[in-house]
Design a protein around this motif. Sequence first.
Motif, PDB file in Angstrom:
ATOM      1  N   ALA A 133      45.993  28.404  71.473  1.00  9.77           N
ATOM      2  CA  ALA A 133      44.874  28.788  72.333  1.00  9.77           C
ATOM      3  C   ALA A 133      43.603  29.102  71.562  1.00  9.77           C
ATOM      4  N   ASP A 134      43.721  29.784  70.426  1.00  6.40           N
ATOM      5  CA  ASP A 134      42.523  30.199  69.697  1.00  6.40           C
ATOM      6  C   ASP A 134      42.255  29.351  68.461  1.00  6.40           C
ATOM      7  N   ASP A 135      42.811  28.135  68.416  1.00  7.30           N
ATOM      8  CA  ASP A 135      42.561  27.249  67.278  1.00  7.30           C
ATOM      9  C   ASP A 135      41.110  26.787  67.293  1.00  7.30           C
ATOM     10  N   SER A 136      40.385  27.093  66.215  1.00  4.55           N
ATOM     11  CA  SER A 136      38.987  26.662  66.142  1.00  4.55           C
ATOM     12  C   SER A 136      38.871  25.184  65.838  1.00  4.55           C
ATOM     13  N   GLY A 137      39.958  24.558  65.425  1.00 10.08           N
ATOM     14  CA  GLY A 137      40.034  23.108  65.439  1.00 10.08           C
ATOM     15  C   GLY A 137      39.742  22.387  64.156  1.00 10.08           C
ATOM     16  N   GLY A 138      39.390  21.122  64.299  1.00 11.72           N
ATOM     17  CA  GLY A 138      39.150  20.260  63.167  1.00 11.72           C
ATOM     18  C   GLY A 138      38.609  18.916  63.588  1.00 11.72           C
ATOM     19  N   GLU A 139      38.328  18.075  62.604  1.00  8.17           N
ATOM     20  CA  GLU A 139      37.801  16.747  62.860  1.00  8.17           C
ATOM     21  C   GLU A 139      38.898  15.710  62.689  1.00  8.17           C
ATOM     22  N   LEU A 140      38.970  14.787  63.630  1.00  8.31           N
ATOM     23  CA  LEU A 140      39.810  13.606  63.499  1.00  8.31           C
ATOM     24  C   LEU A 140      38.869  12.432  63.291  1.00  8.31           C
ATOM     25  N   ASP A 141      39.229  11.530  62.369  1.00  7.75           N
ATOM     26  CA  ASP A 141      38.367  10.383  62.120  1.00  7.75           C
ATOM     27  C   ASP A 141      39.198   9.253  61.546  1.00  7.75           C
ATOM     28  N   LEU A 142      38.547   8.205  61.124  1.00  5.36           N
ATOM     29  CA  LEU A 142      39.259   6.997  60.716  1.00  5.36           C
ATOM     30  C   LEU A 142      39.953   7.130  59.371  1.00  5.36           C
ATOM     31  N   ARG A 143      39.696   8.168  58.638  1.00  6.28           N
ATOM     32  CA  ARG A 143      40.226   8.279  57.280  1.00  6.28           C
ATOM     33  C   ARG A 143      41.564   9.017  57.249  1.00  6.28           C
ATOM     34  N   GLY A 144      42.538   8.501  57.960  1.00 10.15           N
ATOM     35  CA  GLY A 144      43.873   9.081  57.925  1.00 10.15           C
ATOM     36  C   GLY A 144      44.095  10.238  58.855  1.00 10.15           C
ATOM     37  N   ASN A 145      43.204  10.471  59.783  1.00  7.36           N
ATOM     38  CA  ASN A 145      43.351  11.562  60.743  1.00  7.36           C
ATOM     39  C   ASN A 145      43.286  11.038  62.175  1.00  7.36           C
ATOM     40  N   PRO A 146      44.350  10.586  62.755  1.00  6.90           N
ATOM     41  CA  PRO A 146      45.695  10.553  62.189  1.00  6.90           C
ATOM     42  C   PRO A 146      45.962   9.266  61.410  1.00  6.90           C
ATOM     43  N   LEU A 147      47.013   9.284  60.634  1.00  4.81           N
ATOM     44  CA  LEU A 147      47.441   8.075  59.939  1.00  4.81           C
ATOM     45  C   LEU A 147      47.819   7.023  60.979  1.00  4.81           C
ATOM     46  N   GLY A 148      47.261   5.834  60.834  1.00  3.48           N
ATOM     47  CA  GLY A 148      47.575   4.756  61.766  1.00  3.48           C
ATOM     48  C   GLY A 148      46.819   4.802  63.074  1.00  3.48           C
ATOM     49  N   GLY A 149      45.908   5.759  63.237  1.00  2.00           N
ATOM     50  CA  GLY A 149      45.189   5.886  64.497  1.00  2.00           C
ATOM     51  C   GLY A 149      44.225   4.734  64.743  1.00  2.00           C
ATOM     52  N   LEU A 150      44.356   4.073  65.872  1.00  2.00           N
ATOM     53  CA  LEU A 150      43.463   2.982  66.266  1.00  2.00           C
ATOM     54  C   LEU A 150      42.685   3.387  67.511  1.00  2.00           C
ATOM     55  N   VAL A 151      41.432   2.926  67.600  1.00  2.00           N
ATOM     56  CA  VAL A 151      40.577   3.235  68.749  1.00  2.00           C
ATOM     57  C   VAL A 151      39.967   1.946  69.285  1.00  2.00           C
ATOM     58  N   TYR A 152      39.967   1.816  70.611  1.00  2.00           N
ATOM     59  CA  TYR A 152      39.399   0.641  71.275  1.00  2.00           C
ATOM     60  C   TYR A 152      38.462   1.085  72.396  1.00  2.00           C
ATOM     61  N   SER A 153      37.509   0.194  72.732  1.00  2.00           N
ATOM     62  CA  SER A 153      36.569   0.481  73.820  1.00  2.00           C
ATOM     63  C   SER A 153      36.176  -0.813  74.521  1.00  2.00           C
ATOM     64  N   THR A 154      35.915  -0.688  75.826  1.00  2.00           N
ATOM     65  CA  THR A 154      35.389  -1.812  76.608  1.00  2.00           C
ATOM     66  C   THR A 154      33.876  -1.722  76.746  1.00  2.00           C
ATOM     67  N   ALA A 155      33.256  -0.779  76.041  1.00  2.00           N
ATOM     68  CA  ALA A 155      31.817  -0.520  76.205  1.00  2.00           C
ATOM     69  C   ALA A 155      30.957  -1.711  75.824  1.00  2.00           C
TER      70      ALA A 155
END
Length: 362
Positions: free
Chosen positions: A154-176
């Motif tokens: 609940a009180d996690d201030s968080g972090g950044e996810l991005d293409l550099r292994g966060n997460p490992l294998g994470g792919l992103v797609y868009s129809t924009a």
Amino acid sequence: MSLAALPSSFSRVAVLLSAVFLAVNAQQTYPATPLASKHFAYPTGIPYQADTDPTLIRGVQSGYNLCNSTTEGDKSLCQTSFLNSLDDFCLWAPPKANSLIADTEGEEVAWCTKPGRGTRLIPPGALQGVQFMKTPDYVQVVGFIDQTFINMVADDSGGELDLRGNPLGGLVYSTAWGGSNDSYTQVIEWHNFMGGNQFCFKACDPAGANAANFCQHVYDRIGCMYNAPNAAQNGTFESCLGENQDFPGVYTENGAVVTYKQPAESLGVISSMPYQPRVPASSSCTPFTSASVFAALGTPTTTAGSVTGSGSNKPSSGASSTKGSGSAATSPSATSTGGAEALGVGIVSSVVGVVFAAVFLS
């Protein structure tokens, strides 16, 4: 002096340390082909896993990318994500309950607003205000969420996810940028900040000349306000057109263009910033109700502090809807004001126990 001239015990220690160094160095190598250089057509070209190199510096991919109706649900480990529109986007969040982003960033899974792609679904009632914006060079979604519904503390201030292994294998797609809802473009440059019951997720047009600049990855400690300045408001759901923001970290002072350099984490908390980001102008904003936007998630029914809903997967933890004390979602700047300040100022509050969402850990 040679090792032969040293005491035998010292020589043995030196040899041992050298062997350990070589072993660690051999394991901690980067793959010959980084994930950002791998291209997969959606949906026909998706592999089971995008990162299969056993020498990855942060380990092996924990989930998978080839997702369908058989993988969809609250146990899904799908790591293929989407950012298309106000009613069709995903967020990266932990696969296990009561997790911290800083501890799980390499293994996050996709939590989405629409069924049909084999991911987990964001539970009904979790999203409390969302703004989607399309600009000439990127699309982004920002908003407010009860993060306990997607396995975050609940009180996690968080972090950044991005293409550099966060997460490992994470792919992103868009129809924009594909011209139709069935034409998907693989997004190479993107970033997603999660924490403090708030989020921002930006995907930059791969054909744009400045995709890497708009989707910077070096400002992981100053959060949404500086990486994705916006006018999102808690309780409001809207889809807008907008102008481009300034590149994250770049601002104008006394007529001169200045690039901010984020200090090392070892120097402590970022307690002040030399500038306030410009919030891009928006236009053609269309308001929606949360029920109409996220109808596919079902209708939430509140019972004894928990939320359930038909047509949706509940959190695997049975997470409570109660906010944690000290989270940014309960601070005045997150509930009583709109705009960029509502998504975190990027520093730790001087008030003991109140941690703003933008103190993101790498």
